[in-house]
Structure formats: structure tokens, C-alpha cells
Design a protein around this motif. Structure first.
Motif, PDB file in Angstrom:
ATOM      1  N   ASN A   1       1.051  -1.180  -0.031  1.00  0.00           N
ATOM      2  CA  ASN A   1      -0.023  -0.072   0.023  1.00  0.00           C
ATOM      3  C   ASN A   1       0.882   1.312  -0.024  1.00  0.00           C
ATOM      4  OD1 ASN A   1      -2.424   1.397   0.355  1.00  0.00           O
ATOM      5  ND2 ASN A   1      -2.449   1.550   2.476  1.00  0.00           N
ATOM      6  N   ALA A   2       1.878   1.310   0.946  1.00  0.00           N
ATOM      7  CA  ALA A   2       2.646   2.338   0.911  1.00  0.00           C
ATOM      8  C   ALA A   2       3.480   2.609  -0.386  1.00  0.00           C
ATOM      9  CB  ALA A   2       3.723   2.276   1.771  1.00  0.00           C
TER      10      ALA A   2
ATOM     11  N   ILE B   1      -6.845   7.216  -7.162  1.00  0.00           N
ATOM     12  CA  ILE B   1      -7.854   7.036  -6.112  1.00  0.00           C
ATOM     13  C   ILE B   1      -8.101   5.565  -5.812  1.00  0.00           C
ATOM     14  CG2 ILE B   1      -9.907   7.497  -4.899  1.00  0.00           C
ATOM     15  CD1 ILE B   1      -9.605  10.399  -5.787  1.00  0.00           C
ATOM     16  N   THR B   2      -8.445   5.062  -6.839  1.00  0.00           N
ATOM     17  CA  THR B   2      -9.055   3.777  -7.327  1.00  0.00           C
ATOM     18  C   THR B   2      -7.995   2.725  -6.833  1.00  0.00           C
ATOM     19  OG1 THR B   2      -8.229   3.242  -9.422  1.00  0.00           O
ATOM     20  CG2 THR B   2     -10.679   4.146  -9.205  1.00  0.00           C
ATOM     21  N   SER B   3      -6.832   2.766  -6.937  1.00  0.00           N
ATOM     22  CA  SER B   3      -5.487   1.852  -6.387  1.00  0.00           C
ATOM     23  C   SER B   3      -5.502   2.133  -4.746  1.00  0.00           C
ATOM     24  CB  SER B   3      -4.235   2.241  -7.158  1.00  0.00           C
ATOM     25  OG  SER B   3      -3.274   1.387  -6.553  1.00  0.00           O
TER      26      SER B   3
ATOM     27  N   ASP C   1      -6.153  -1.148  -2.355  1.00  0.00           N
ATOM     28  CA  ASP C   1      -5.280  -1.370  -1.560  1.00  0.00           C
ATOM     29  C   ASP C   1      -5.606  -1.532  -0.045  1.00  0.00           C
ATOM     30  OD1 ASP C   1      -2.383  -0.243  -3.193  1.00  0.00           O
ATOM     31  OD2 ASP C   1      -3.525  -2.259  -3.514  1.00  0.00           O
ATOM     32  N   THR C   2      -6.506  -0.423   0.237  1.00  0.00           N
ATOM     33  CA  THR C   2      -7.334  -0.224   1.473  1.00  0.00           C
ATOM     34  C   THR C   2      -8.163  -1.310   1.905  1.00  0.00           C
ATOM     35  OG1 THR C   2      -6.957   2.027   1.303  1.00  0.00           O
ATOM     36  CG2 THR C   2      -8.366   1.441   3.007  1.00  0.00           C
TER      37      THR C   2
ATOM     38  N   SER D   1      -7.712  -3.742   4.678  1.00  0.00           N
ATOM     39  CA  SER D   1      -8.863  -3.971   5.902  1.00  0.00           C
ATOM     40  C   SER D   1      -9.226  -5.514   5.893  1.00  0.00           C
ATOM     41  CB  SER D   1     -10.138  -3.047   5.350  1.00  0.00           C
ATOM     42  OG  SER D   1      -9.882  -1.812   5.344  1.00  0.00           O
ATOM     43  N   ARG D   2      -9.367  -6.153   4.735  1.00  0.00           N
ATOM     44  CA  ARG D   2      -9.645  -7.666   4.752  1.00  0.00           C
ATOM     45  C   ARG D   2      -8.893  -8.397   5.459  1.00  0.00           C
ATOM     46  NH1 ARG D   2      -8.316 -12.273   2.440  1.00  0.00           N
ATOM     47  NH2 ARG D   2      -6.845 -11.227   1.279  1.00  0.00           N
ATOM     48  N   ILE D   3      -7.741  -8.034   5.303  1.00  0.00           N
ATOM     49  CA  ILE D   3      -6.564  -9.035   6.102  1.00  0.00           C
ATOM     50  C   ILE D   3      -6.743  -8.453   7.525  1.00  0.00           C
ATOM     51  CG2 ILE D   3      -3.908  -9.192   6.369  1.00  0.00           C
ATOM     52  CD1 ILE D   3      -3.777  -8.641   3.280  1.00  0.00           C
ATOM     53  N   LEU D   4      -6.916  -7.200   7.705  1.00  0.00           N
ATOM     54  CA  LEU D   4      -6.715  -6.990   9.226  1.00  0.00           C
ATOM     55  C   LEU D   4      -7.974  -7.749   9.818  1.00  0.00           C
ATOM     56  CD1 LEU D   4      -5.733  -3.133   9.275  1.00  0.00           C
ATOM     57  CD2 LEU D   4      -4.545  -5.074  10.122  1.00  0.00           C
TER      58      LEU D   4
END
Length: 135
Positions: free
Chosen positions: A87-88, A98-100, A104-105, A109-112
């Protein structure tokens, strides 16, 4: 007078024989009761040994499952770290996209969320692992 004494002696002998038979019967019943009690105690000891063995097996399985969950948690942490790094990098490379960033966000979020769920499962298993007092 001899007949009276003889009759009394015979009556005493009959009474003694009846008492003797009653005592023999009571001793026989007591011995049967002790044998049955011994068998029951042996059955109880055998069942207790089986239960203890099953408990040890269950605890070993639980420990293996807990270890496997710990390994899975470590993998999720590595994946989350990679996602954050990805993500960074993506933010640096595509600062205007913005879509990328949203994609990634969402992945982070899914992984978290998966990590949080796994941590809840580990906590629940650790609570279950606390041994219940044996009766």
C-alpha cells in the motif's frame, strides 16, 4: 426329669443349629457383597484410567490446534505487513490514483479483519484450554 432336661437340651441344640445356619448365611452374603464391591471399585478405577487417558489425548490435540492457530496468526501478520508495504509503495507510485488506494485499503482491511477474527479464535481457545477442576 430326665426327659425334661433332654427336651431342653434338644431345644437348645436346635436353636444353636438355627443360629449357626443364620450366621453362615450372613457371612456368605457379606462375602458376596465384598466381592461385588471389589468388582465395582475395579470398574471405577479402570474407567478413571480411561478418562484420564482420553483427557491427556484431548489436551495434546488442543495444544497442537493452538500451535497451528499461532502459526496461522504469524502468517497473517506477515501478509498484513506485506499489504501495508504494498500500500505504501502504491501510494508513492500512484499518488493520484484513488481507485488503486481504495483497492489496497480494502485488501488491507480484509487482511486486518481476518487477523482480528483469528486473534478472537486464539483467545477463545486459550480460554477453553484453562483446565476445568477435576471432580
Amino acid at each position: 426329669a430326665e426327659n425334661t432336661t433332654l427336651g431342653k437340651l434338644e431345644a437348645i441344640e436346635v436353636s444353636l443349629n438355627e443360629s449357626n445356619m443364620l450366621l453362615k448365611s450372613q457371612v456368605k452374603q457379606q462375602m458376596k457383597g465384598q466381592e461385588e464391591s471389589g468388582r465395582l471399585m475395579k470398574d471405577i478405577r479402570d474407567e478413571n484410567a480411561r478418562t484420564q487417558s482420553d483427557l491427556r489425548d484431548s489436551r495434546a490435540q488442543f495444544d497442537r490446534a493452538l500451535s497451528d492457530l499461532g502459526d496461522a496468526k504469524a502468517q497473517f501478520i506477515v501478509q498484513a505487513d506485506r499489504a501495508f508495504n504494498l500500500n505504501a509503495r502504491n501510494q508513492e507510485q500512484e499518488s493520484g490514483s484513488i481507485t488503486s488506494k481504495q483497492r489496497d485499503t480494502k485488501e488491507v482491511s480484509r487482511i486486518l479483519a481476518s487477523l482480528a477474527k483469528l486473534e478472537e479464535e486464539v483467545a477463545a481457545l486459550q480460554e477453553q484450554r484453562s483446565p476445568a477442576p477435576l471432580a
